[in-house]
Design a protein around this motif. Sequence first.
Motif, PDB file in Angstrom:
ATOM      1  N   LEU A  54      41.528 -14.576  33.384  1.00  0.00           N
ATOM      2  CA  LEU A  54      40.356 -15.015  32.625  1.00  0.00           C
ATOM      3  C   LEU A  54      40.717 -16.128  31.648  1.00  0.00           C
ATOM      4  N   LEU A  55      41.821 -15.972  30.937  1.00  0.00           N
ATOM      5  CA  LEU A  55      42.228 -17.014  29.993  1.00  0.00           C
ATOM      6  C   LEU A  55      42.549 -18.316  30.715  1.00  0.00           C
ATOM      7  N   ILE A 137      41.673 -28.816  17.806  1.00  0.00           N
ATOM      8  CA  ILE A 137      41.985 -27.683  18.680  1.00  0.00           C
ATOM      9  C   ILE A 137      40.849 -27.484  19.684  1.00  0.00           C
ATOM     10  N   ASP A 138      41.211 -27.321  20.940  1.00  0.00           N
ATOM     11  CA  ASP A 138      40.219 -27.112  22.007  1.00  0.00           C
ATOM     12  C   ASP A 138      39.966 -25.642  22.299  1.00  0.00           C
ATOM     13  N   LEU A 139      41.014 -24.820  22.185  1.00  0.00           N
ATOM     14  CA  LEU A 139      40.873 -23.410  22.528  1.00  0.00           C
ATOM     15  C   LEU A 139      41.823 -22.583  21.683  1.00  0.00           C
ATOM     16  N   VAL A 140      41.346 -21.444  21.232  1.00  0.00           N
ATOM     17  CA  VAL A 140      42.141 -20.490  20.454  1.00  0.00           C
ATOM     18  C   VAL A 140      42.110 -19.147  21.153  1.00  0.00           C
ATOM     19  N   PHE A 141      43.258 -18.466  21.191  1.00  0.00           N
ATOM     20  CA  PHE A 141      43.281 -17.053  21.586  1.00  0.00           C
ATOM     21  C   PHE A 141      43.868 -16.282  20.422  1.00  0.00           C
ATOM     22  N   LEU A 142      43.061 -15.403  19.850  1.00  0.00           N
ATOM     23  CA  LEU A 142      43.438 -14.635  18.664  1.00  0.00           C
ATOM     24  C   LEU A 142      43.642 -13.183  19.064  1.00  0.00           C
ATOM     25  N   VAL A 167      38.592 -17.425  21.458  1.00  0.00           N
ATOM     26  CA  VAL A 167      38.594 -16.179  22.225  1.00  0.00           C
ATOM     27  C   VAL A 167      39.341 -15.150  21.386  1.00  0.00           C
ATOM     28  N   VAL A 168      38.662 -14.048  21.067  1.00  0.00           N
ATOM     29  CA  VAL A 168      39.238 -13.064  20.153  1.00  0.00           C
ATOM     30  C   VAL A 168      39.301 -11.715  20.854  1.00  0.00           C
ATOM     31  N   ASP A 169      40.491 -11.119  20.870  1.00  0.00           N
ATOM     32  CA  ASP A 169      40.709  -9.870  21.594  1.00  0.00           C
ATOM     33  C   ASP A 169      40.543  -8.657  20.683  1.00  0.00           C
ATOM     34  N   ASN A 170      40.310  -7.511  21.312  1.00  0.00           N
ATOM     35  CA  ASN A 170      40.225  -6.203  20.645  1.00  0.00           C
ATOM     36  C   ASN A 170      39.060  -6.085  19.672  1.00  0.00           C
ATOM     37  N   THR A 171      37.958  -6.753  19.961  1.00  0.00           N
ATOM     38  CA  THR A 171      36.843  -6.734  19.015  1.00  0.00           C
ATOM     39  C   THR A 171      35.942  -5.504  19.172  1.00  0.00           C
ATOM     40  N   ALA A 210      37.878  -5.363  28.629  1.00  0.00           N
ATOM     41  CA  ALA A 210      39.044  -4.660  28.108  1.00  0.00           C
ATOM     42  C   ALA A 210      38.647  -3.928  26.820  1.00  0.00           C
ATOM     43  N   ASP A 211      39.328  -4.210  25.695  1.00  0.00           N
ATOM     44  CA  ASP A 211      39.031  -3.547  24.420  1.00  0.00           C
ATOM     45  C   ASP A 211      38.075  -4.381  23.572  1.00  0.00           C
ATOM     46  N   GLY A 212      37.244  -5.170  24.232  1.00  0.00           N
ATOM     47  CA  GLY A 212      36.300  -6.032  23.528  1.00  0.00           C
ATOM     48  C   GLY A 212      36.831  -7.441  23.425  1.00  0.00           C
ATOM     49  N   LEU A 213      36.011  -8.411  23.801  1.00  0.00           N
ATOM     50  CA  LEU A 213      36.412  -9.811  23.768  1.00  0.00           C
ATOM     51  C   LEU A 213      35.249 -10.623  23.216  1.00  0.00           C
ATOM     52  N   THR A 214      35.507 -11.345  22.142  1.00  0.00           N
ATOM     53  CA  THR A 214      34.502 -12.231  21.560  1.00  0.00           C
ATOM     54  C   THR A 214      34.784 -13.664  21.973  1.00  0.00           C
ATOM     55  N   LEU A 215      33.750 -14.358  22.445  1.00  0.00           N
ATOM     56  CA  LEU A 215      33.820 -15.787  22.720  1.00  0.00           C
ATOM     57  C   LEU A 215      32.936 -16.502  21.714  1.00  0.00           C
ATOM     58  N   ALA A 216      33.485 -17.497  21.057  1.00  0.00           N
ATOM     59  CA  ALA A 216      32.712 -18.252  20.067  1.00  0.00           C
ATOM     60  C   ALA A 216      32.935 -19.741  20.283  1.00  0.00           C
ATOM     61  N   ARG A 217      31.849 -20.497  20.279  1.00  0.00           N
ATOM     62  CA  ARG A 217      31.916 -21.939  20.500  1.00  0.00           C
ATOM     63  C   ARG A 217      31.618 -22.662  19.194  1.00  0.00           C
ATOM     64  N   ARG A 218      32.495 -23.598  18.851  1.00  0.00           N
ATOM     65  CA  ARG A 218      32.303 -24.391  17.629  1.00  0.00           C
ATOM     66  C   ARG A 218      31.149 -25.339  17.826  1.00  0.00           C
ATOM     67  N   LEU A 219      30.159 -25.231  16.963  1.00  0.00           N
ATOM     68  CA  LEU A 219      28.992 -26.102  17.055  1.00  0.00           C
ATOM     69  C   LEU A 219      29.309 -27.492  16.515  1.00  0.00           C
ATOM     70  N   PRO A 220      28.585 -28.513  16.988  1.00  0.00           N
ATOM     71  CA  PRO A 220      28.826 -29.880  16.478  1.00  0.00           C
ATOM     72  C   PRO A 220      28.559 -29.959  14.977  1.00  0.00           C
TER      73      PRO A 220
END
Length: 220
Positions: A54-55, A137-142, A167-171, A210-220
């Motif tokens: 997925l990543l 930064i284009d992409l973050v995995f936290l 992309v934030v894991d364990n949310t 999985a244990d919860g995954l948040t996707l967030a897009r930076r707005l202009p």
Amino acid sequence: MYETKNPQLTPELYGYVLDHNPPLDPVQRELVDTTHRRLAHAAGMQTAEEQGPLLAFLVRLTGARQIVEVGTFTGFSTLSMAQALPAGGQLIACDVSEEWTAVGREAWAKAGVADRIDLRLAPAIETLRALPGGSWIDLVFLDADKESYIDYWEELVPRMNPGGLLVVDNTLYHGDVADPAARGGGAAVRAFNDHVRADGRVDDVLLTVADGLTLARRLP
């Protein structure tokens, strides 16, 4: 009462999911197995197997060239993203453990992507605060210590390119986030989820991956 459309994830169904995702390549498979063999006591910290493909998919989908990962462990997620980077792309990986990341270094070298990964061993908040300002930064995995998620978020969001993906894991944190009386990591993730929902700089979605995954897009 809320109703879920999610089927119970039995071992058989989970196996079916893995069988219908892109298979791990030999280096990825070896890294997953090595982590469970050498670090059995901590192997639960490894990114879920289905999250590797997925990543990589998200890196290719967004065309990311500059990635920041907070929380590397033995480097399975790092490897998956680095392999998907285009030529000239770079991934800054933040962790504090020489022992754990040494396992990842071996795999990154075997896969031929070590030159794309800039591993920085220090408290992640120090590493993030030392990063250049501006939007790059284009992409973050936290996927690190949950009590610091909000602090990491506040360092990362201002540095995201417009349209950049966090992309934030364990949310879902083992389901503890649904409990108003949650303590420890559950309380920290619950507070983080509320923080993200209230952040007008991004649009976001919380998924039951999985244990919860948040996707967030930076707005202009």
